[in-house]
Design a protein around this motif. Sequence first.
Motif, PDB file in Angstrom:
ATOM      1  N   GLY A  90       0.821  -1.209   0.000  1.00  0.00           N
ATOM      2  CA  GLY A  90       0.000   0.000   0.000  1.00  0.00           C
ATOM      3  C   GLY A  90       0.855   1.259   0.000  1.00  0.00           C
ATOM      4  O   GLY A  90       0.538   2.235  -0.677  1.00  0.00           O
ATOM      5  N   LEU A  91       1.967   1.224   0.765  1.00  0.00           N
ATOM      6  CA  LEU A  91       2.878   2.366   0.776  1.00  0.00           C
ATOM      7  C   LEU A  91       3.503   2.582  -0.602  1.00  0.00           C
ATOM      8  O   LEU A  91       3.603   3.709  -1.080  1.00  0.00           O
ATOM      9  N   LEU A  92       3.887   1.487  -1.247  1.00  0.00           N
ATOM     10  CA  LEU A  92       4.473   1.599  -2.583  1.00  0.00           C
ATOM     11  C   LEU A  92       3.442   2.111  -3.586  1.00  0.00           C
ATOM     12  O   LEU A  92       3.742   2.956  -4.422  1.00  0.00           O
ATOM     13  N   GLU A  93       2.227   1.620  -3.484  1.00  0.00           N
ATOM     14  CA  GLU A  93       1.162   2.090  -4.366  1.00  0.00           C
ATOM     15  C   GLU A  93       0.918   3.583  -4.152  1.00  0.00           C
ATOM     16  O   GLU A  93       0.742   4.331  -5.112  1.00  0.00           O
ATOM     17  N   LYS A  94       0.951   4.002  -2.883  1.00  0.00           N
ATOM     18  CA  LYS A  94       0.782   5.430  -2.596  1.00  0.00           C
ATOM     19  C   LYS A  94       1.914   6.245  -3.211  1.00  0.00           C
ATOM     20  O   LYS A  94       1.688   7.349  -3.702  1.00  0.00           O
ATOM     21  N   ALA A  95       3.126   5.684  -3.199  1.00  0.00           N
ATOM     22  CA  ALA A  95       4.266   6.397  -3.789  1.00  0.00           C
ATOM     23  C   ALA A  95       4.050   6.605  -5.279  1.00  0.00           C
ATOM     24  O   ALA A  95       4.279   7.689  -5.807  1.00  0.00           O
ATOM     25  N   VAL A  96       3.599   5.557  -5.958  1.00  0.00           N
ATOM     26  CA  VAL A  96       3.348   5.671  -7.393  1.00  0.00           C
ATOM     27  C   VAL A  96       2.178   6.622  -7.636  1.00  0.00           C
ATOM     28  O   VAL A  96       2.240   7.486  -8.509  1.00  0.00           O
ATOM     29  N   ASN A  97       1.128   6.494  -6.861  1.00  0.00           N
ATOM     30  CA  ASN A  97      -0.063   7.340  -7.043  1.00  0.00           C
ATOM     31  C   ASN A  97       0.185   8.790  -6.650  1.00  0.00           C
ATOM     32  O   ASN A  97      -0.525   9.676  -7.101  1.00  0.00           O
ATOM     33  N   SER A  98       1.176   9.034  -5.779  1.00  0.00           N
ATOM     34  CA  SER A  98       1.425  10.398  -5.330  1.00  0.00           C
ATOM     35  C   SER A  98       2.216  11.217  -6.343  1.00  0.00           C
ATOM     36  O   SER A  98       2.379  12.417  -6.167  1.00  0.00           O
ATOM     37  N   LEU A  99       2.692  10.570  -7.381  1.00  0.00           N
ATOM     38  CA  LEU A  99       3.399  11.321  -8.413  1.00  0.00           C
ATOM     39  C   LEU A  99       2.427  12.323  -9.034  1.00  0.00           C
ATOM     40  O   LEU A  99       1.279  11.993  -9.293  1.00  0.00           O
ATOM     41  N   CYS A 100       2.902  13.542  -9.268  1.00  0.00           N
ATOM     42  CA  CYS A 100       2.018  14.539  -9.871  1.00  0.00           C
ATOM     43  C   CYS A 100       1.653  14.099 -11.287  1.00  0.00           C
ATOM     44  O   CYS A 100       2.347  13.282 -11.890  1.00  0.00           O
ATOM     45  N   ASN A 101       0.561  14.656 -11.811  1.00  0.00           N
ATOM     46  CA  ASN A 101      -0.032  14.149 -13.046  1.00  0.00           C
ATOM     47  C   ASN A 101       0.921  14.024 -14.228  1.00  0.00           C
ATOM     48  O   ASN A 101       1.024  12.954 -14.785  1.00  0.00           O
ATOM     49  N   PRO A 102       1.651  15.042 -14.636  1.00  0.00           N
ATOM     50  CA  PRO A 102       2.487  14.776 -15.817  1.00  0.00           C
ATOM     51  C   PRO A 102       3.560  13.740 -15.512  1.00  0.00           C
ATOM     52  O   PRO A 102       3.861  12.885 -16.345  1.00  0.00           O
ATOM     53  N   THR A 103       4.109  13.762 -14.296  1.00  0.00           N
ATOM     54  CA  THR A 103       5.155  12.799 -13.936  1.00  0.00           C
ATOM     55  C   THR A 103       4.570  11.395 -13.916  1.00  0.00           C
ATOM     56  O   THR A 103       5.171  10.457 -14.455  1.00  0.00           O
ATOM     57  N   TYR A 104       3.392  11.225 -13.314  1.00  0.00           N
ATOM     58  CA  TYR A 104       2.776   9.907 -13.267  1.00  0.00           C
ATOM     59  C   TYR A 104       2.479   9.395 -14.676  1.00  0.00           C
ATOM     60  O   TYR A 104       2.783   8.258 -15.011  1.00  0.00           O
ATOM     61  N   THR A 105       1.881  10.245 -15.510  1.00  0.00           N
ATOM     62  CA  THR A 105       1.522   9.839 -16.870  1.00  0.00           C
ATOM     63  C   THR A 105       2.755   9.412 -17.653  1.00  0.00           C
ATOM     64  O   THR A 105       2.756   8.374 -18.318  1.00  0.00           O
ATOM     65  N   ILE A 106       3.812  10.199 -17.554  1.00  0.00           N
ATOM     66  CA  ILE A 106       5.040   9.886 -18.285  1.00  0.00           C
ATOM     67  C   ILE A 106       5.668   8.609 -17.733  1.00  0.00           C
ATOM     68  O   ILE A 106       6.108   7.740 -18.495  1.00  0.00           O
ATOM     69  N   PHE A 107       5.719   8.455 -16.413  1.00  0.00           N
ATOM     70  CA  PHE A 107       6.270   7.240 -15.804  1.00  0.00           C
ATOM     71  C   PHE A 107       5.470   6.016 -16.228  1.00  0.00           C
ATOM     72  O   PHE A 107       6.019   4.981 -16.597  1.00  0.00           O
TER      73      PHE A 107
END
Length: 191
Positions: free
Chosen positions: A117-134
Amino acid sequence: MKLSREEQRMRGKQEVLELYIKNQSRLCAYAHSFIKDYDTCKDIVQDVFLNFYENDFNHIVKAINKDGYLFSCVRNRCLDYLKGQSVRDRYMEKIVKELSRVEEDAVSEYEVKELSGLLEKAVNSLCNPTYTIFYKSRIEGKKNSEIAEEMGISIKTVEAHITKAVKQIKLVIKNLAIILLLATCLGRIML
């Protein structure tokens, strides 16, 4: 009278803004037929228009059937979002399986769920352009040049966002490793 390039650009941007004001609520309702979270629907519609406004306003200005084009763009973004959710869920399942396989004896199922859950939160906490690009890079396996072209940004910007995402996730993984080590040591001490 022929308009200068800058005047055409400003007129195109103005038309995109007018289209947004006119169609935003209809497009959000349409997006809601795919995705049941209204805030996500609003974000998707805003992203479509923001992309037009910043990059491709000529596409929508020159489109013969603007409504049809807008609805197609929103539908495609909704489908991409749903596909991303599915991939994200599978990715998180892989992480949970990997964590449980690594230290089955030392870490309880509860701890694995908490750590994943902590790891999922780390991935989900990425801001939108960073998350989308990642997501596009690491999950979909796209090349940086493909992502840059698709999003209308430079390859250097794509690389910067990926580096930022990896650093944030590595920090979380480092913390997870410390937690796993402590859990293992505590488990041995208690035996």
